[in-house]
Design a protein around this motif. Structure first.
Motif, mmCIF file in Angstrom:
data_model
loop_
_atom_site.group_PDB
_atom_site.id
_atom_site.type_symbol
_atom_site.label_atom_id
_atom_site.label_comp_id
_atom_site.label_asym_id
_atom_site.label_seq_id
_atom_site.Cartn_x
_atom_site.Cartn_y
_atom_site.Cartn_z
ATOM 1 N N ASP A 183 -2.393 3.081 -6.363
ATOM 2 C CA ASP A 183 -1.920 2.464 -5.114
ATOM 3 C C ASP A 183 -2.949 1.512 -4.527
ATOM 4 O OD1 ASP A 183 -3.462 3.870 -2.698
ATOM 5 O OD2 ASP A 183 -3.089 5.379 -4.232
ATOM 6 N N ALA A 186 -3.678 1.664 -0.758
ATOM 7 C CA ALA A 186 -2.618 1.423 0.226
ATOM 8 C C ALA A 186 -2.182 2.695 0.936
ATOM 9 C CB ALA A 186 -1.413 0.781 -0.464
ATOM 10 N N SER A 190 -2.635 3.261 4.973
ATOM 11 C CA SER A 190 -1.398 3.458 5.734
ATOM 12 C C SER A 190 -1.449 4.725 6.574
ATOM 13 C CB SER A 190 -0.203 3.492 4.777
ATOM 14 O OG SER A 190 -0.070 2.255 4.129
ATOM 15 N N PHE A 208 -4.204 -4.953 0.993
ATOM 16 C CA PHE A 208 -4.526 -4.216 -0.224
ATOM 17 C C PHE A 208 -4.023 -5.011 -1.419
ATOM 18 C CE2 PHE A 208 -0.634 -2.634 1.751
ATOM 19 C CZ PHE A 208 0.304 -2.833 0.750
ATOM 20 N N VAL A 220 4.257 2.385 2.772
ATOM 21 C CA VAL A 220 3.462 1.648 3.758
ATOM 22 C C VAL A 220 4.314 1.304 4.974
ATOM 23 C CG1 VAL A 220 2.169 -0.481 4.165
ATOM 24 C CG2 VAL A 220 1.895 0.729 1.995
ATOM 25 N N VAL A 228 1.807 -7.098 5.933
ATOM 26 C CA VAL A 228 0.846 -6.817 4.865
ATOM 27 C C VAL A 228 0.194 -8.106 4.386
ATOM 28 C CG1 VAL A 228 1.933 -4.693 4.045
ATOM 29 C CG2 VAL A 228 2.695 -6.896 3.120
#
Length: 382
Positions: A183, A186, A190, A208, A220, A228
């Motif tokens: 990930d 992330a 989050s 990210f 997320v 993002v």
């Protein structure tokens, strides 16, 4: 002394590309932080009512024609021997005088970027110290006296709430080094965002790399993240392979695939990518990539390369201001034609804009949005 008249846009581009030499530093302002993942080794300044981050400590700045002469709370900008005009310096944010119950200063957890409270949540990256390291990044250069390596959700919630209440922060920007190859960090970032959202409700952008499983983007979003930043850094694959071999494993097309899904999850204009200028890229590929990104609803945040002392690109030259201005003109037209607008951005770099001149044509007519009074307070970059 004769007053030098420069077009606002020209002044902005030259300052951000060439930097400024500081003759003295105000004792009341937070010195520019060295290293790190954000707008590091730079100063925040108010120039003609515009908020700018300007390189101040990199080696190339020694050749800049710009000098900032500081006397107490007053500062004047010069180009060579000609005066450009007065510049406003930030005062030290109120939260920088505070600390957590266990004695961690707030400024080691997050810093104020204009009216955005920002933090590198994890000050480490799996690429650092390997052949995959990004040549432009200084994320692990920041030492213990300047920050803590990992910020907890509770710490960030506490600091962000205080920044909202005491320093009028209006959004949160969180970034991280890549923590793993799944990930990419992330999920942890989050969790931090969820704690902040519950505590103070501020809009949040998290940044990210593309996760291996794009369903992570849904997680997320469920955490309360509003926007993002997924940064390809360039649209020239040869440059990406040379300066960011770890990121290059995803490939430019991998970024586009991630952005496509991210736009579905977060909406048009709520997905951004950094595009660095001055790394030897082919301009036609930059413009082609920006055009394609904009068409799918991704905001390309175009910025000049700022070689950071201590990084693998520390000795690189800053990009020519004329080249940067030409790219700005082209990309800003694309953004306008697509109906994207940085003013509508919920959080993060696209909303702030201080590191780029991209929105200058639009922003110069909206200076009241960036008032330089006591209610909008800034610090040095994290």
């Amino acid at each position: 002394m004769r007053r030098l008249e420069l077009d606002d846009r020209r002044l902005l581009v030259e300052l951000q590309s060439l930097g400024v030499r500081v003759v003295d530093e105000s004792p009341d302002a937070m010195p520019a932080r060295r290293g790190g993942a954000g707008p590091s080794d730079a100063l925040f300044l108010w120039v003609r009512g515009l908020p700018l981050t300007v390189p101040a400590h990199a080696r190339f700045v020694a050749g800049s024609p710009y000098t900032l002469r500081v006397e107490g709370r007053n500062a004047t900008l010069y180009r060579d021997d000609e005066q450009v005009g007065p510049v406003k310096l930030p005062r030290r944010p109120r939260i920088y005088e505070m600390e957590t119950a266990d004695g961690v200063p707030y400024w080691k957890i997050a810093l104020l970027h204009l009216d955005s409270i920002a933090s590198t949540v994890v000050q480490k990256c799996i690429y650092w110290g390997t052949h995959e390291q990004c040549a432009f990044c200084g994320i692990e250069l920041t030492r213990g006296e300047q920050t803590i390596p990992v910020k907890t959700p509770a710490q960030l919630a506490e600091v962000c709430t205080a920044a909202r209440d005491l320093d009028h922060a209006v959004d949160v920007t969180l970034t991280t080094g890549s923590l793993n190859r799944r990930d990419r960090g992330a999920i942890y970032i989050s969790r931090c965002a969820a704690a902040i959202k519950e505590a103070c409700g501020l809009p949040i952008q998290v940044q990210f790399e593309p996760p291996d499983d794009l369903r992570v983007l849904d997680e997320v979003r469920r955490a309360g993240v509003d926007a993002v930043g997924i940064h390809s850094e360039t649209f020239d694959p040869e440059v990406l392979a040379r300066v960011a071999p770890g990121k290059a494993q995803c490939g430019i097309e991998g970024y586009f695939a991630c952005w496509e899904r991210a736009v579905e999850v977060f909406g048009r204009g709520s997905v951004t990518t950094y595009v660095l200028l001055g790394m030897g890229e082919r301009p036609e590929l930059i413009l082609e990539g920006c055009r394609r990104a904009v068409a799918m609803g991704v905001y390309p945040f175009v910025v000049p390369l700022r070689p950071v002392p201590g990084t693998l690109m520390a000795d690189a030259s800053a990009p020519d201001p004329d080249y940067v201005a030409a790219i700005y003109r082209e990309v800003s037209a694309m953004i306008a034609d697509a109906g994207l607008d940085h003013v509508q951005a919920k959080a993060g770099c696209a909303r702030c804009q201080a590191c780029s001149g991209l929105s200058a044509w639009e922003r110069l007519d909206q200076r009241t949005r960036f008032r330089d009074g006591d209610d909008l307070l800034v610090g040095s970059g994290r």
